[in-house]
Write a protein that holds these residues in place. Sequence first.
Motif, PDB file in Angstrom:
ATOM      1  N   ILE A   6      21.570  37.594   9.170  1.00  0.00           N
ATOM      2  CA  ILE A   6      21.635  37.663   7.719  1.00  0.00           C
ATOM      3  C   ILE A   6      20.497  36.807   7.171  1.00  0.00           C
ATOM      4  O   ILE A   6      20.353  35.640   7.536  1.00  0.00           O
ATOM      5  N   TYR A   7      19.694  37.410   6.328  1.00  0.00           N
ATOM      6  CA  TYR A   7      18.482  36.765   5.835  1.00  0.00           C
ATOM      7  C   TYR A   7      18.507  36.733   4.311  1.00  0.00           C
ATOM      8  O   TYR A   7      18.820  37.739   3.667  1.00  0.00           O
ATOM      9  N   GLU A   8      18.174  35.564   3.764  1.00  0.00           N
ATOM     10  CA  GLU A   8      18.131  35.400   2.317  1.00  0.00           C
ATOM     11  C   GLU A   8      16.800  34.781   1.911  1.00  0.00           C
ATOM     12  O   GLU A   8      16.297  33.887   2.588  1.00  0.00           O
ATOM     13  N   GLU A   9      16.244  35.279   0.813  1.00  0.00           N
ATOM     14  CA  GLU A   9      15.042  34.706   0.221  1.00  0.00           C
ATOM     15  C   GLU A   9      15.387  34.249  -1.190  1.00  0.00           C
ATOM     16  O   GLU A   9      16.052  34.972  -1.933  1.00  0.00           O
ATOM     17  N   GLU A  10      14.917  33.046  -1.537  1.00  0.00           N
ATOM     18  CA  GLU A  10      15.065  32.522  -2.890  1.00  0.00           C
ATOM     19  C   GLU A  10      13.675  32.160  -3.397  1.00  0.00           C
ATOM     20  O   GLU A  10      12.919  31.486  -2.697  1.00  0.00           O
ATOM     21  N   PHE A  11      13.343  32.624  -4.604  1.00  0.00           N
ATOM     22  CA  PHE A  11      11.986  32.458  -5.113  1.00  0.00           C
ATOM     23  C   PHE A  11      12.003  32.563  -6.633  1.00  0.00           C
ATOM     24  O   PHE A  11      13.032  32.858  -7.240  1.00  0.00           O
ATOM     25  N   GLU A  12      10.854  32.342  -7.237  1.00  0.00           N
ATOM     26  CA  GLU A  12      10.710  32.500  -8.676  1.00  0.00           C
ATOM     27  C   GLU A  12       9.825  33.708  -8.951  1.00  0.00           C
ATOM     28  O   GLU A  12       8.792  33.886  -8.308  1.00  0.00           O
ATOM     29  N   ALA A  13      10.251  34.525  -9.910  1.00  0.00           N
ATOM     30  CA  ALA A  13       9.461  35.698 -10.302  1.00  0.00           C
ATOM     31  C   ALA A  13       9.552  35.863 -11.805  1.00  0.00           C
ATOM     32  O   ALA A  13      10.647  35.861 -12.364  1.00  0.00           O
ATOM     33  N   TYR A  14       8.402  35.974 -12.420  1.00  0.00           N
ATOM     34  CA  TYR A  14       8.331  36.164 -13.868  1.00  0.00           C
ATOM     35  C   TYR A  14       9.122  35.094 -14.613  1.00  0.00           C
ATOM     36  O   TYR A  14       9.800  35.359 -15.600  1.00  0.00           O
ATOM     37  N   GLY A  15       9.058  33.840 -14.096  1.00  0.00           N
ATOM     38  CA  GLY A  15       9.708  32.701 -14.742  1.00  0.00           C
ATOM     39  C   GLY A  15      11.198  32.592 -14.499  1.00  0.00           C
ATOM     40  O   GLY A  15      11.859  31.737 -15.084  1.00  0.00           O
ATOM     41  N   GLU A  16      11.748  33.427 -13.618  1.00  0.00           N
ATOM     42  CA  GLU A  16      13.182  33.386 -13.328  1.00  0.00           C
ATOM     43  C   GLU A  16      13.416  33.121 -11.847  1.00  0.00           C
ATOM     44  O   GLU A  16      12.648  33.572 -11.002  1.00  0.00           O
ATOM     45  N   LYS A  17      14.506  32.395 -11.547  1.00  0.00           N
ATOM     46  CA  LYS A  17      14.912  32.184 -10.158  1.00  0.00           C
ATOM     47  C   LYS A  17      15.555  33.478  -9.662  1.00  0.00           C
ATOM     48  O   LYS A  17      16.421  34.047 -10.327  1.00  0.00           O
ATOM     49  N   LYS A  18      15.098  33.952  -8.516  1.00  0.00           N
ATOM     50  CA  LYS A  18      15.610  35.186  -7.917  1.00  0.00           C
ATOM     51  C   LYS A  18      16.076  34.896  -6.499  1.00  0.00           C
ATOM     52  O   LYS A  18      15.560  33.997  -5.831  1.00  0.00           O
ATOM     53  N   LYS A  19      17.014  35.709  -6.038  1.00  0.00           N
ATOM     54  CA  LYS A  19      17.526  35.566  -4.682  1.00  0.00           C
ATOM     55  C   LYS A  19      18.061  36.926  -4.243  1.00  0.00           C
ATOM     56  O   LYS A  19      18.693  37.630  -5.029  1.00  0.00           O
ATOM     57  N   PHE A  20      17.754  37.293  -3.006  1.00  0.00           N
ATOM     58  CA  PHE A  20      18.390  38.479  -2.434  1.00  0.00           C
ATOM     59  C   PHE A  20      18.763  38.187  -0.989  1.00  0.00           C
ATOM     60  O   PHE A  20      18.186  37.325  -0.344  1.00  0.00           O
ATOM     61  N   LYS A  21      19.761  38.911  -0.533  1.00  0.00           N
ATOM     62  CA  LYS A  21      20.285  38.702   0.820  1.00  0.00           C
ATOM     63  C   LYS A  21      20.520  40.066   1.451  1.00  0.00           C
ATOM     64  O   LYS A  21      21.021  40.992   0.813  1.00  0.00           O
ATOM     65  N   GLY A  22      20.154  40.181   2.713  1.00  0.00           N
ATOM     66  CA  GLY A  22      20.398  41.393   3.479  1.00  0.00           C
ATOM     67  C   GLY A  22      20.594  40.990   4.923  1.00  0.00           C
ATOM     68  O   GLY A  22      20.871  39.830   5.219  1.00  0.00           O
ATOM     69  N   PHE A  23      20.429  41.947   5.814  1.00  0.00           N
ATOM     70  CA  PHE A  23      20.544  41.591   7.229  1.00  0.00           C
ATOM     71  C   PHE A  23      19.560  42.390   8.060  1.00  0.00           C
ATOM     72  O   PHE A  23      19.163  43.494   7.703  1.00  0.00           O
ATOM     73  N   ILE A  24      19.173  41.763   9.167  1.00  0.00           N
ATOM     74  CA  ILE A  24      18.255  42.378  10.116  1.00  0.00           C
ATOM     75  C   ILE A  24      19.083  42.890  11.286  1.00  0.00           C
ATOM     76  O   ILE A  24      19.901  42.161  11.842  1.00  0.00           O
ATOM     77  N   SER A  25      18.863  44.143  11.623  1.00  0.00           N
ATOM     78  CA  SER A  25      19.643  44.792  12.674  1.00  0.00           C
ATOM     79  C   SER A  25      18.801  45.895  13.289  1.00  0.00           C
ATOM     80  O   SER A  25      17.790  46.300  12.743  1.00  0.00           O
ATOM     81  N   ARG A  26      19.251  46.384  14.418  1.00  0.00           N
ATOM     82  CA  ARG A  26      18.599  47.579  14.950  1.00  0.00           C
ATOM     83  C   ARG A  26      19.274  48.788  14.320  1.00  0.00           C
ATOM     84  O   ARG A  26      20.469  48.781  14.026  1.00  0.00           O
ATOM     85  N   VAL A  27      18.481  49.818  14.072  1.00  0.00           N
ATOM     86  CA  VAL A  27      18.966  51.037  13.435  1.00  0.00           C
ATOM     87  C   VAL A  27      18.502  52.210  14.288  1.00  0.00           C
ATOM     88  O   VAL A  27      17.353  52.249  14.726  1.00  0.00           O
ATOM     89  N   LYS A  28      19.408  53.147  14.514  1.00  0.00           N
ATOM     90  CA  LYS A  28      19.063  54.323  15.314  1.00  0.00           C
ATOM     91  C   LYS A  28      18.020  55.165  14.579  1.00  0.00           C
ATOM     92  O   LYS A  28      18.169  55.466  13.400  1.00  0.00           O
ATOM     93  N   LEU A  29      16.964  55.511  15.289  1.00  0.00           N
ATOM     94  CA  LEU A  29      15.901  56.341  14.727  1.00  0.00           C
ATOM     95  C   LEU A  29      16.384  57.778  14.533  1.00  0.00           C
ATOM     96  O   LEU A  29      16.947  58.375  15.455  1.00  0.00           O
ATOM     97  N   THR A  30      16.175  58.303  13.358  1.00  0.00           N
ATOM     98  CA  THR A  30      16.492  59.707  13.086  1.00  0.00           C
ATOM     99  C   THR A  30      15.328  60.309  12.308  1.00  0.00           C
ATOM    100  O   THR A  30      14.741  59.635  11.458  1.00  0.00           O
ATOM    101  N   PRO A  31      14.994  61.557  12.586  1.00  0.00           N
ATOM    102  CA  PRO A  31      13.918  62.210  11.825  1.00  0.00           C
ATOM    103  C   PRO A  31      14.291  62.286  10.342  1.00  0.00           C
ATOM    104  O   PRO A  31      15.468  62.396   9.990  1.00  0.00           O
ATOM    105  N   PHE A  32      13.307  62.246   9.471  1.00  0.00           N
ATOM    106  CA  PHE A  32      13.547  62.326   8.033  1.00  0.00           C
ATOM    107  C   PHE A  32      14.324  63.591   7.672  1.00  0.00           C
ATOM    108  O   PHE A  32      15.114  63.593   6.733  1.00  0.00           O
ATOM    109  N   SER A  33      14.121  64.660   8.431  1.00  0.00           N
ATOM    110  CA  SER A  33      14.774  65.937   8.140  1.00  0.00           C
ATOM    111  C   SER A  33      16.301  65.862   8.236  1.00  0.00           C
ATOM    112  O   SER A  33      16.997  66.697   7.663  1.00  0.00           O
ATOM    113  N   GLU A  34      16.832  64.855   8.926  1.00  0.00           N
ATOM    114  CA  GLU A  34      18.290  64.712   9.041  1.00  0.00           C
ATOM    115  C   GLU A  34      18.900  64.061   7.804  1.00  0.00           C
ATOM    116  O   GLU A  34      20.125  64.048   7.647  1.00  0.00           O
TER     117      GLU A  34
END
Length: 176
Positions: A6-34
């Motif tokens: 689980i990865y979170e970044e906290e930073f300032e953008a356009y004069g506001e404090k911003k933060k987002f959180k997501g996660f790093i994982s392996r994902v099964k490759l699928t063609p775009f057509s699916e």
Amino acid sequence: KEALYIYEEEFEAYGEKKKFKGFISRVKLTPFSEGVVLPHENTLSKAKEDRFNLMKTTGCNFSQVYSLYIDEEHTTQTKLDMLTKDTPNIEFDDGEVIHRLWIINDTVVIKSICDDFKDRQLYIADGHHRYETALNYKNYCYENNLTNESSDCDYIMMMLVDMNSDGLVVFPTHRL
């Protein structure tokens, strides 16, 4: 050992404090057509050729693809927030961004989060060249008998973030 990061970044953008959180994982490759992983831009052959040669030489993903998902119920984000109440395993400030990383090894928790994605689509925000290259590399491995039952070439490393996160900010890209 299997893990979600689980990865979170906290930073300032356009004069506001911003933060987002997501996660790093392996994902099964699928063609775009699916229709599971969806692109939004065209790619350049030269960049894909360079990345493909690097993958053939190393067999590695060096930089995760950044993808967004829709979770109107915030099911996954609620889980991530619960899992990150404690001190992160790693935290550092590079002067512009505070980076936090939690390593989750609990197989029940990992399965619960994976189950959230059974019917979701992923939208590539950054990494179209890397994703297409990984698809080409997967085909190369199968064509040259470089695979086994649980072949790593079937997967790619991704950072997955809820599309409705308040901390998502788009900055201009400058290319010559």
